[in-house]
Design an enzyme around this catalytic site. Structure first.
Site, PDB file in Angstrom:
ATOM      1  NE  ARG A  84       4.378  15.075 -27.621  1.00  0.00           N
ATOM      2  CZ  ARG A  84       4.757  13.841 -27.981  1.00  0.00           C
ATOM      3  NH1 ARG A  84       4.169  12.793 -27.465  1.00  0.00           N
ATOM      4  NH2 ARG A  84       5.698  13.673 -28.859  1.00  0.00           N
ATOM      5  NE  ARG A 167       5.164  13.863 -34.783  1.00  0.00           N
ATOM      6  CZ  ARG A 167       6.047  12.898 -35.039  1.00  0.00           C
ATOM      7  NH1 ARG A 167       6.283  12.527 -36.275  1.00  0.00           N
ATOM      8  NH2 ARG A 167       6.679  12.320 -34.059  1.00  0.00           N
TER       9      ARG A 167
HETATM   10  P1  AMP Z   1       5.256  10.250 -30.272  1.00  0.00           P
HETATM   11  O1  AMP Z   1       5.255   8.770 -30.559  1.00  0.00           O
HETATM   12  O2  AMP Z   1       5.609  10.561 -28.854  1.00  0.00           O
HETATM   13  O3  AMP Z   1       6.036  11.045 -31.268  1.00  0.00           O
HETATM   14  O4  AMP Z   1       3.734  10.714 -30.446  1.00  0.00           O
HETATM   15  C1  AMP Z   1       3.057  10.553 -31.658  1.00  0.00           C
HETATM   16  C2  AMP Z   1       1.748  11.291 -31.646  1.00  0.00           C
HETATM   17  O5  AMP Z   1       0.915  10.796 -30.589  1.00  0.00           O
HETATM   18  C3  AMP Z   1       1.848  12.787 -31.373  1.00  0.00           C
HETATM   19  O6  AMP Z   1       2.159  13.546 -32.535  1.00  0.00           O
HETATM   20  C4  AMP Z   1       0.425  13.072 -30.882  1.00  0.00           C
HETATM   21  O7  AMP Z   1      -0.498  13.078 -31.936  1.00  0.00           O
HETATM   22  C5  AMP Z   1       0.156  11.843 -30.011  1.00  0.00           C
HETATM   23  N1  AMP Z   1       0.639  12.056 -28.641  1.00  0.00           N
HETATM   24  C6  AMP Z   1       1.708  11.475 -28.027  1.00  0.00           C
HETATM   25  N2  AMP Z   1       1.846  11.922 -26.758  1.00  0.00           N
HETATM   26  C7  AMP Z   1       0.825  12.795 -26.566  1.00  0.00           C
HETATM   27  C8  AMP Z   1       0.418  13.610 -25.475  1.00  0.00           C
HETATM   28  N3  AMP Z   1       1.072  13.628 -24.300  1.00  0.00           N
HETATM   29  N4  AMP Z   1      -0.676  14.388 -25.641  1.00  0.00           N
HETATM   30  C9  AMP Z   1      -1.382  14.395 -26.799  1.00  0.00           C
HETATM   31  N5  AMP Z   1      -1.029  13.672 -27.871  1.00  0.00           N
HETATM   32  C10 AMP Z   1       0.053  12.875 -27.774  1.00  0.00           C
END
Ligand code: AMP
Length: 211
Positions: A84, A167
């Site tokens: 990310r 986000r």
């Molecule tokens: P997601 O389920 O992919 O929408 O991720 C939810 C949250 O997890 C994100 O808003 C971040 O806080 C954290 N997160 C997920 N993937 C990453 C990543 N590659 N790097 C840092 N934080 C992450």
């Protein structure tokens, strides 16, 4: 999988995982598991997730290194939510090199912000098996109960409109630049993240088959 939150990365990743018989690795799910560990890294991860910020790289990269070293990843995997940012992309290159593997496809899902906000406010997920529903477009058969395992569905605390808007900003600033890198490498393929549910599998197959 690249694309803003709520663009359908998880849905497409699950389809690819089934087609190829390779694990679907969702970094957000792994980090949410870390928050339940009762450790210092879990406490930090929870704080960042709740604010809609990226969890610090040392935690995220560490978690991914652990997961990708498991034997079920030896024949390939589909990454959903990693990398990310540019530092994570460098880490991924290093991890893949150490495993003697390389990236074959980067699928970029394209959707308008307002569609995303409408979509995620109605997203519900299963805390037990990870299945994801949309109360209008893909509802569970029984009210707020998971079709797969019968658990009560929940709304993620970071799917509220305020955190979600943040986000989306984080995505624009930190993650979108990756697209350029993967376009230059000739790996990125765009796909609409706003297709009817019964057309997604066919579209995924078409995008993956395109050279
Ligand atoms: P997601 O389920 O992919 O929408 O991720 C939810 C949250 O997890 C994100 O808003 C971040 O806080 C954290 N997160 C997920 N993937 C990453 C990543 N590659 N790097 C840092 N934080 C992450």
């Amino acid at each position: 999988m690249l694309g803003p939150p709520g663009s359908g990365k998880g849905t497409c990743a699950r389809i690819i995982s089934k087609i190829y018989g390779i694990p679907h690795i969702a970094t957000g799910d792994l980090l949410r598991e870390v928050t339940a560990e009762g450790t210092e890294r879990g406490r930090v991860a929870k704080e960042y997730i709740e604010r809609g910020e990226l969890v610090p790289d040392d935690i995220t990269i560490g978690v991914m290194e652990e997961r990708l070293s498991e034997p079920d990843c030896d024949e390939g995997f589909v990454l959903d939510g990693f990398p990310r940012n540019l530092r994570q992309a460098d880490a991924l290159d290093r991890i893949l090199k150490e495993k003697g593997m390389s990236l074959t496809h980067v699928m970029n899902l394209v959707v308008d912000d307002e569609v995303i906000i409408g979509r995620l406010s109605l997203r519900r997920s299963c805390p037990q098996c990870g299945a994801v529903y949309h109360l209008k477009n893909n509802p569970p058969k029984r009210d707020e109960i998971c079709d797969e395992c019968g658990a009560k569905l929940v709304q993620r605390s970071d799917d509220t409109e305020e955190v979600l808007r943040h986000r989306l900003e984080v995505y624009e600033e930190k993650t979108r630049p990756l697209l350029e890198r993967y376009r230059e490498a000739g790996l990125a393929r765009d796909m609409s993240g706003d297709l009817p549910i019964d057309e997604i599998t066919e579209a995924v197959r078409r995008v993956l088959a395109r050279d």
